[in-house]
Enzyme design. Structure first.
Site, PDB file in Angstrom:
ATOM      1  N   HIS A 187     -26.727 -23.469  13.874  1.00 35.94           N
ATOM      2  CA  HIS A 187     -27.148 -24.012  12.566  1.00 35.94           C
ATOM      3  C   HIS A 187     -28.088 -23.015  11.890  1.00 35.94           C
ATOM      4  O   HIS A 187     -27.937 -22.684  10.708  1.00 35.94           O
ATOM      5  CB  HIS A 187     -27.839 -25.367  12.772  1.00 35.94           C
ATOM      6  N   ASN A 188     -29.056 -22.518  12.645  1.00 34.59           N
ATOM      7  CA  ASN A 188     -30.026 -21.589  12.057  1.00 34.59           C
ATOM      8  C   ASN A 188     -29.378 -20.255  11.708  1.00 34.59           C
ATOM      9  O   ASN A 188     -29.753 -19.625  10.713  1.00 34.59           O
ATOM     10  CB  ASN A 188     -31.208 -21.381  13.012  1.00 34.59           C
TER      11      ASN A 188
END
Ligand SMILES: NC(=O)C1=CN([C@@H]2O[C@H](COP(=O)(O)OP(=O)(O)OC[C@H]3O[C@@H](n4cnc5c(N)ncnc54)[C@H](OP(=O)(O)O)[C@@H]3O)[C@@H](O)[C@H]2O)C=CC1
Ligand SMILES: O=C(CO)[C@H](O)[C@H](O)COP(=O)(O)O
Length: 466
Positions: A187-188
């Site tokens: 996600h990051n």
């Protein structure tokens, strides 16, 4: 039914906000932090919620005095702080007790902790939390790794504090031990790529089209009503439309162009390389943060080369389409990494569910994620998001703009590393006959590494001339 007692350690930005969120949802919480005065400060900021908290002066004190079964949620920086916190709490914990690392941990560490604590009869969940301070306070997205029974025990509280997308909590157990932290790491990585793609687009508007920050902010504001609708595009508009109270200038012009990073983007790139996956747009975003940090070196380079930065002939509609194409491609790369990790670690990740979790609460939430979830529910060819019919349609529409933007920006001397990496990745991944025939010839020439032939078999060697 046994009552589970929750404690939260680490009352910094995320811990304080998450603790208030937990209290607001009607749960009682024991709280403590590295420095006791931080706990006092937290209580002084938690008007109306303080009856929900039992404060402690230390993690040891909290763990010792909390009634069991205990669930200790850690919100401290990754690495030594997590190691120290586990070492401090563990001697006072009893079989059945749970530690949840709710920070951004490296998932290899989470796997190691889960194994070690489970061997002692304790349980460990690695829970990635996204949404920044506001998300933690009002409803973050969360990705949980651990055993099903332990997840079932904490699920009511975690679902209660999560963001909701059309009533569905943006949290789930995505797999065992480190799976939740790996999904959060990816996600990051996507977050890094999206931020860099947006920054490059801003750069083309600022330096290639000569637009002022507020005008660029208005363009992002308008884009947020279309297919690019997302939290990051929304806050970009807000950042660009903010003035510095001291100088009255646009605030962005007063912010030093040096971006920080804590590690999750780099971990994404490292894990992708380890697993043989190309996340080149994410890698470009990490590299761009690295060279952003080298401002004096960039200034030396500018003085030596005096590069021309020319104006470009592009419409903002082309930039919008280019950003959309690159966003789809960078998400596709992130999901490729999830597919590879799921296979490597035998996690059976539900990719559609991961996309669903990201639809609200988290930093990369966007209109696109609902379509991505649907694409994975249908199962794209070869598990590649870009090959899903709904993405093919969008890419066919948007790719000419991505080519135009990368071409124009590059010719005019504006750096667009993530946009161009996305385009090159797409061109490579859709080229049925590539150029690695020559690489294989070279490898065999200098090292007798052997090659496969179209007409059959592997381990062939060439009759190379000296
Ligand atoms: N900020 C964000 O937007 C997000 C952060 N995260 C993750 O959440 C976690 C917490 O981040 P955040 O709240 O922003 O960080 P903060 O720095 O605001 O808070 C961290 C807390 O941990 C304490 N701490 C530092 N070192 C130790 C240690 N060795 N032992 C015990 N406690 C320690 C800090 O104390 P002191 O103040 O004295 O250093 C502080 O109380 C991190 O893993 C971060 O990556 C995840 C999503 C979003
Ligand atoms: O996890 C996050 C959001 O999802 C945090 O904000 C994280 O700190 C962002 O990473 P970095 O500080 O490296 O930019």
């Amino acid at each position: 039914m046994t009552t589970v007692h929750f404690g939260l350690y680490g009352l910094g930005t995320m811990g304080s906000a998450l603790a208030q969120n937990i209290a607001e949802k009607g749960f009682h919480l024991h709280v403590s932090s590295l420095h006791a005065e931080d706990t006092d400060r937290f209580l002084s900021k938690s008007d109306g919620l303080n009856e929900s908290f039992t404060p402690h002066r230390s993690l040891t004190g909290m763990t010792k005095t909390m009634p069991g079964p205990r669930v200790i949620i850690l919100l401290v920086p990754a690495g030594d702080a997590v190691e120290d916190s586990i070492a401090e709490a563990r001697p006072h914990m009893r079989p059945g007790d749970v530690i949840i690392d709710a920070g951004n941990a490296n998932f290899h560490d989470t796997r190691r902790h889960a194994l070690a604590l489970e061997a002692m009869g304790l349980a460990y969940l690695g829970m990635g939390v996204s949404g920044g301070e506001e998300g933690a306070r009002t409803g973050p997205a969360m990705m949980v790794g651990g055993t099903q029974s332990v997840w079932d025990g904490v699920r009511p509280l975690v679902e209660a504090i999560a963001a909701k997308y059309e009533g569905v909590p943006c949290v789930d157990r995505v797999g065992p031990d480190g799976a939740g932290h790996l999904v959060k790491t990816v996600h990051n990585g996507i977050e890094y790529a999206d931020m860099q793609l947006i920054a490059e687009t801003y750069g083309v508007m600022r330096d290639g089209l000569g637009m002022m920050p507020a005008a660029i902010g208005d363009v992002f504001g308008a884009w947020n009503k279309g297919p690019l609708q997302s939290y990051l595009v929304e806050i970009t508009g807000a950042v660009l439309n903010t003035d510095d109270p001291t100088t009255g200038k646009p605030l962005v012009e007063m912010i030093l162009d040096r971006a920080g990073q804590k590690g999750t983007g780099r971990w994404t790139a490292i894990e992708a390389l380890q697993l043989g996956v190309s996340v080149s747009t994410i890698e470009a975003a990490v590299s761009a943060r690295v060279w952003s940090a080298a401002k004096p070196v960039r200034q030396t380079g500018e003085a030596i080369f005096s590069p021309l930065r020319e104006s470009v002939e592009l419409g903002t509609d082309q930039l919008e389409q280019a950003l959309l194409a690159a966003r789809i491609i960078s998400h596709s790369q992130g999901f490729d990494l999830l597919v590879a990790a799921s296979r490597a670690y035998d996690w059976s990740l539900d990719l559609a569910r991961c996309a669903e979790i990201w639809r609200a609460g988290c930093i990369i939430r966007s209109a696109l994620l609902n379509d991505i979830a649907a694409a994975f529910r249908a199962g794209p060819p070869d598990d590649v998001l870009c090959f899903a019919p709904s993405m093919v349609t969008r890419l066919q529409e948007a790719l000419p703009a991505l080519r135009a933007v990368v071409g124009a920006a590059t010719s005019a001397g504006h750096p667009v590393p993530a946009l161009s990496a996305a385009l090159s990745w797409f061109d490579g991944m859709t080229q049925g006959s590539g150029t690695a025939d020559l690489i294989q010839g070279q490898r065999d020439f200098f090292g007798r590494h052997g090659f496969e032939r179209f007409d059959g078999g592997a381990g062939h060697h060439g009759p190379w001339a000296d």
